[in-house]
Design an enzyme around this catalytic site. Structure first.
Site, short mmCIF file in Angstrom:
data_model
loop_
_atom_site.label_atom_id
_atom_site.label_comp_id
_atom_site.label_asym_id
_atom_site.label_seq_id
_atom_site.Cartn_x
_atom_site.Cartn_y
_atom_site.Cartn_z
N GLY A 47 0.85 -1.19 0.00
CA GLY A 47 0.00 0.00 0.00
C GLY A 47 0.88 1.24 0.00
N ASP A 235 -1.22 5.00 -6.21
CA ASP A 235 0.19 4.76 -5.93
C ASP A 235 1.08 5.87 -6.45
OD1 ASP A 235 -1.25 1.96 -6.24
OD2 ASP A 235 0.46 1.74 -4.88
#
Ligand SMILES: CSC[C@H]1O[C@H](OP(=O)(O)O)[C@H](O)[C@@H]1O
Length: 344
Positions: A47, A235
């Site tokens: 993550g 991201d």
């Protein structure tokens, strides 16, 4: 319990091993840069925001492990370890950002001991900043959700992708906290199933209504009018595209087709306005991830795969980017310090 944090007593980094969830809640405790790098590559810790925290602590661990070296050798060793960490996952900007921020702080010091102390302080600052910014993202994003709604999310952009609270799931949690009636449809997110394994796990634990769906069911449910909004993480965000888990683009196109708002929730530091989509490497992952699931062979031997970990969504398909600075809307160009385009 935080997803990743520093254990002051044992002077170790500790994080939840997400490859073991939802069946087992196991933590990794380590002082080893190599062990952390392996954990990042295996998505034990994953993550974007959590990778930024992990990268920062990785530099602190490197400083700790080279304390016996004299200054020139120490610098070379820490820079080498930072490069090793940086190479584990190339797409999420947060990993590089966390590593570089702590490395720069450490290398300003004159001794290994001072460098370690400064690196640890900076890594801990990144951890605490992540907690605060996820709550700000959640509060800003909660305003965008109807009082009663069904939200589709993809992959896991929850507490497990951060230190706690989450970005996309932070929006859901904050909306529930202010009394909104939010249900979530969590795409399973093949091949590693972050959605079915992690997002469903988090929301069930918080008593937030969640149903897991096959990735391929999302368009069908949008067409049937069962989805009121899509909220995903990111991201990296360049001026022309959002980089996020593979499958995100598919949802954005379908949401646009069905006039469903498509929100991206991410720290402002995820914006990488200096690069463009074509400059960024999309991580390719192993054949094994597709060929085997739960120990069961899913493909004939010898058949190759294409397994990109991320895709890119043109910003024209993004209704708003929810950041810790406020809500940004298209066109997403460089923001001035107090840009009136940022809704707060
Ligand atoms: C809060 S952003 C999380 C982001 O990271 C995930 O990728 P991975 O599980 O490979 O680390 C996915 O792209 C999520 O949206």
């Amino acid at each position: 319990m935080r997803t990743i944090t520093w254990n002051t007593g044992s002077q170790c980094l500790t994080y939840i091993d997400q490859t073991r969830l939802p069946a087992e809640q196991v933590s990794v405790e380590t002082r080893s840069v190599t062990r952390l790098a392996d954990g990042i590559q295996r998505l034990e810790v994953r993550g974007a925001p959590a990778l930024g925290v992990a990268g920062g602590y990785g530099v602190a661990l490197s400083c700790l492990s080279h304390q016996e070296e004299m200054a020139p050798a120490f610098r070379e060793s820490v820079i080498r370890d930072a490069a090793h960490l940086r190479a584990t996952r190339p797409t999420a900007i947060n990993l590089t950002w966390g590593i570089d921020r702590v490395l720069q702080t450490a290398l300003q010091e004159n001794t290994p001991a001072a460098a370690y102390a400064a690196a640890l302080r900076e890594a801990q600052a990144i951890e605490e900043e992540d907690v605060a910014l996820c709550h700000r993202i959640g509060e800003f994003g909660a305003k965008l959700l109807p009082d009663t709604c069904t939200v589709l999310t993809h992959c896991n952009a929850g507490a497990l992708a951060c230190v706690e609270w989450g970005t996309a799931l932070g929006v859901v949690r904050s909306a529930v906290k202010v009394g909104k009636n939010v249900s979530v449809l969590s795409c399973e997110t093949r091949p590693l199933n972050q959605g079915s394994r992690l997002t469903a796990f988090e929301l069930q634990a918080d008593d937030i209504p969640v149903k897991t769906i096959p990735d391929s069911a999302a368009a069908h449910l949008m067409r049937k009018g069962m989805i009121d909004a899509v909220v995903v993480g990111a991201d990296r965000i360049t001026p022309d595209a959002v980089f996020n888990k593979i499958g995100t683009y598919m949802h954005a196109v379908c949401a646009d087709r069905h006039n469903i708002p498509f929100y991206v929730a991410a720290p402002y530091s995820t914006l990488d306005l200096s690069q463009k989509e074509s400059d960024i490497t999309i991580e390719e992952r192993s054949r094994e991830e597709l060929a085997v699931c739960g120990g069961k062979q899913l493909m004939p031997d010898g058949v190759p795969v294409v397994n990109p970990a991320f895709d890119t969504t043109p910003l024209s398909l993004v209704t708003a980017i929810i950041t810790d600075k406020g809500i940004l809307r298209y066109p997403y160009t460089e923001l001035a310090e107090h840009d009136e385009r940022v809704e707060t």
